[in-house]
Write a protein that holds these residues in place. Structure first.
Motif, PDB file in Angstrom:
ATOM      1  N   GLU A  11       0.860  -1.173   0.000  1.00  9.59           N
ATOM      2  CA  GLU A  11       0.000   0.000   0.000  1.00  9.59           C
ATOM      3  C   GLU A  11       0.904   1.233   0.000  1.00  9.59           C
ATOM      4  O   GLU A  11       1.901   1.255   0.699  1.00  9.59           O
ATOM      5  N   THR A  12       0.544   2.216  -0.793  1.00 10.40           N
ATOM      6  CA  THR A  12       1.294   3.476  -0.834  1.00 10.40           C
ATOM      7  C   THR A  12       0.742   4.416   0.244  1.00 10.40           C
ATOM      8  O   THR A  12      -0.462   4.562   0.368  1.00 10.40           O
ATOM      9  N   VAL A  13       1.639   5.016   1.026  1.00  6.73           N
ATOM     10  CA  VAL A  13       1.200   5.955   2.073  1.00  6.73           C
ATOM     11  C   VAL A  13       1.938   7.284   1.865  1.00  6.73           C
ATOM     12  O   VAL A  13       3.159   7.324   1.916  1.00  6.73           O
ATOM     13  N   LYS A 118     -12.512  10.090  -1.361  1.00 11.76           N
ATOM     14  CA  LYS A 118     -11.620   9.982  -0.205  1.00 11.76           C
ATOM     15  C   LYS A 118     -11.411  11.331   0.468  1.00 11.76           C
ATOM     16  O   LYS A 118     -11.296  12.366  -0.173  1.00 11.76           O
ATOM     17  N   ASP A 167      -2.898  10.330   4.359  1.00  9.97           N
ATOM     18  CA  ASP A 167      -4.137   9.713   3.868  1.00  9.97           C
ATOM     19  C   ASP A 167      -4.118   9.467   2.368  1.00  9.97           C
ATOM     20  O   ASP A 167      -5.063   8.918   1.815  1.00  9.97           O
ATOM     21  N   SER A 169      -3.028   7.713  -1.046  1.00  5.12           N
ATOM     22  CA  SER A 169      -2.482   6.385  -1.325  1.00  5.12           C
ATOM     23  C   SER A 169      -2.117   6.119  -2.780  1.00  5.12           C
ATOM     24  O   SER A 169      -2.036   4.960  -3.184  1.00  5.12           O
ATOM     25  N   SER A 170      -1.832   7.156  -3.542  1.00  4.38           N
ATOM     26  CA  SER A 170      -1.267   6.948  -4.883  1.00  4.38           C
ATOM     27  C   SER A 170      -0.714   8.269  -5.402  1.00  4.38           C
ATOM     28  O   SER A 170      -1.035   9.348  -4.882  1.00  4.38           O
ATOM     29  N   ILE A 208       5.799   2.774   2.217  1.00 11.75           N
ATOM     30  CA  ILE A 208       4.945   1.661   1.793  1.00 11.75           C
ATOM     31  C   ILE A 208       4.730   0.734   2.991  1.00 11.75           C
ATOM     32  O   ILE A 208       5.487   0.777   3.967  1.00 11.75           O
TER      33      ILE A 208
END
Ligand SMILES: [Zn+2]
Length: 486
Positions: A11-13, A118, A167, A169-170, A208
């Motif tokens: 997951e990208t953070v 989001k 928050d 994520s891309s 990540i």
């Protein structure tokens, strides 16, 4: 970790720190001009040069802009706030500390909504002064230079730093978040919003973690993105690098990394071991701020329409597509023109098509902005009404546009003056068609023998002869009848 995870299992953070340069007339704590492009060190005084014995005085306009921005970012505005000194040494910082805000920022706990629904939470938006600028003698920066010069025109200019929670994520979400902030500062008229020219700057904290893990991974701070696209690419490239590191059994090191747009990669800038301890303490030369809630409310009441509100209005009230509405939101001038025209003309789709098609194309050719032209919402509405009433064809309307843009005037008057009104009289149309049939006997014979495709040829000939001034529907009908023969 022995198990190898595929890319989709990470997951990208991302959290973003965005610096917004406020376009006040003067600097944050002195009366020097806040103006880009002047002679080096022209806009300086004892305060921003940090000569002994001077005292800073807060620019009220800057505070007003910061509160406007905070309100537009859905933040709570503190009733009590203060400034702090952030200590570090660098040649572009004459005081050897920056006046910033540490534990009591003006704006806190805001958010922005992305188009995918989001919510990106905003931790804080605080005020601070900018540093000066080093000008290196070598073309490729400090490394290749014999000496560097200091320009303090920028020292003490007002900034707001907007800090998001992780928050995002891309890369795509990061780009959209930045674009939204750019649109907001432009609608508020508090900043030019040019990433390319540095009036907005952005650092991305990227990490990540395996999907499902709550604990955050080790983050890197990516800097030096000079366009909205670069923000997306930098995040994507850094995520890719971190995944490769982890997959090959290595660890991500906490550090600052520099984005290189040409190579599409990030490189190490400095590791966290070299990081500063800023030793923040309250700025003793400025009194804590007490913000009167009534004053904050008065600013809230005067907020202009914001991009999110315009987007909703364009899609819901005017029924535009998300795509069309998005463009009219991003290019505020087009959006303003749309709304002014839509107030007097109900063909919203036609307004959009004109603005995004022929008008934008003409502006590009002439390198004009809309307000540099003579075109008015009244004229565009009139033009659309003339087409809708079949007084003129769309082709004639397009021919009128350049004149409306460069010289202005009323389309109705122009049509009368130039005799451009569309011919909708049956006898007149017949009189235009007959000579075309007479002049093309072979094509007429072929058409009557079954070559239906020649219909288009005849339409073209009539349109050419009449310079597009024939009502197209009537032409189709009458031509068909005449071609079929007596
Ligand atoms: Zn000054």
């Amino acid at each position: 970790m022995t198990a190898v995870l595929s890319q989709t299992q990470y997951e990208t953070v991302v959290g973003l720190e965005v610096h917004v340069q406020l376009k006040t007339a003067s600097k944050l704590f002195c009366a020097c001009a806040n103006h880009f492009g002047d002679k080096p060190n022209q806009n300086t005084c004892p305060v921003c040069l940090a000569l002994p014995g001077v005292l800073p005085v807060l620019n009220e306009q800057a505070l007003n802009f910061a509160v406007r921005l905070g309100l537009a970012l859905n933040c709570q505005i503190a009733s009590r706030s203060k400034f702090d000194r952030k200590q570090y040494f660098y040649p572009d910082l004459p005081k050897a500390y920056q006046i910033s805000q540490f534990d009591q920022p003006v704006c806190e706990n805001g958010y922005l909504m992305l188009s995918n629904g989001k919510k990106v939470r905003i931790l804080r938006a605080h005020m601070e002064e900018d540093a000066g600028k080093l000008v290196h003698s070598g073309a490729d920066g400090l490394a290749g230079s014999d000496y560097s010069l200091v320009d303090l025109n920028r020292a003490g200019t007002p900034l707001v730093e907007i800090v998001s929670l992780p928050d995002i994520s891309s890369g795509e979400e990061a780009q959209e978040y930045m674009t939204q902030i750019r649109n907001i500062v432009r609608y508020l008229d508090v900043c030019d919003g040019n990433l390319e020219e540095g009036s907005m700057r952005c650092d991305a904290n990227v990490s990540i973690r395996p999907v499902g893990q709550i604990e955050l991974g080790v983050k890197t701070e990516v800097k030096n993105m000079n366009s909205f696209k670069a923000v997306r690419r930098a995040v994507e490239s850094e995520v890719e690098r971190q995944i490769q590191l982890v997959e090959s059994g290595q660890r991500v090191v906490q550090e600052s990394r520099l984005w290189n747009d040409a190579t599409g990669t990030t490189i190490t800038m400095r590791s966290k071991e070299e990081a500063h301890d800023y030793r923040y303490f309250p700025e003793p030369d400025l009194r804590p701020l007490t913000l009167d809630p009534a004053w904050v409310e008065s600013i809230r009441k005067e907020l202009p329409q914001l991009p999110a509100q315009r987007l909703e209005k364009l899609t819901k009230t005017f029924g535009l597509s998300e795509y069309d509405a998005g463009i009219l939101v991003e290019f505020k001038e087009l959006g303003d023109f749309f709304e002014a025209t839509a107030a007097i003309c109900q063909n919203y789709k036609a307004i959009t098509n004109w603005l995004m098609g022929d008008i934008t194309a003409a502006l590009k050719t002439e390198k004009w902005t809309l307000d540099q032209t003579k075109l008015t919402p009244q004229a565009l509405a009139e033009l659309i009404n003339l087409v809708d009433a079949t007084t003129i064809s769309n082709a004639i309307a397009k021919k009128l546009l350049p004149e409306l843009i460069s010289a202005g005037g009323s389309p109705e008057a122009l049509v009368k003056e130039k005799g451009m009104a569309q011919v909708s009289d049956e006898a007149a149309i017949r009189a235009m068609i007959q000579p075309i049939l007479d002049a093309n006997p072979q094509q007429l014979t072929d058409y009557r023998a079954g070559k239906d495709k020649l219909f288009g040829f005849f339409v073209g000939q009539v349109m050419k002869a009449s310079q597009g001034a024939v009502n197209p529907e009537m032409l189709n009908q009458i031509l068909k009848a005449m071609l079929a023969g007596p």
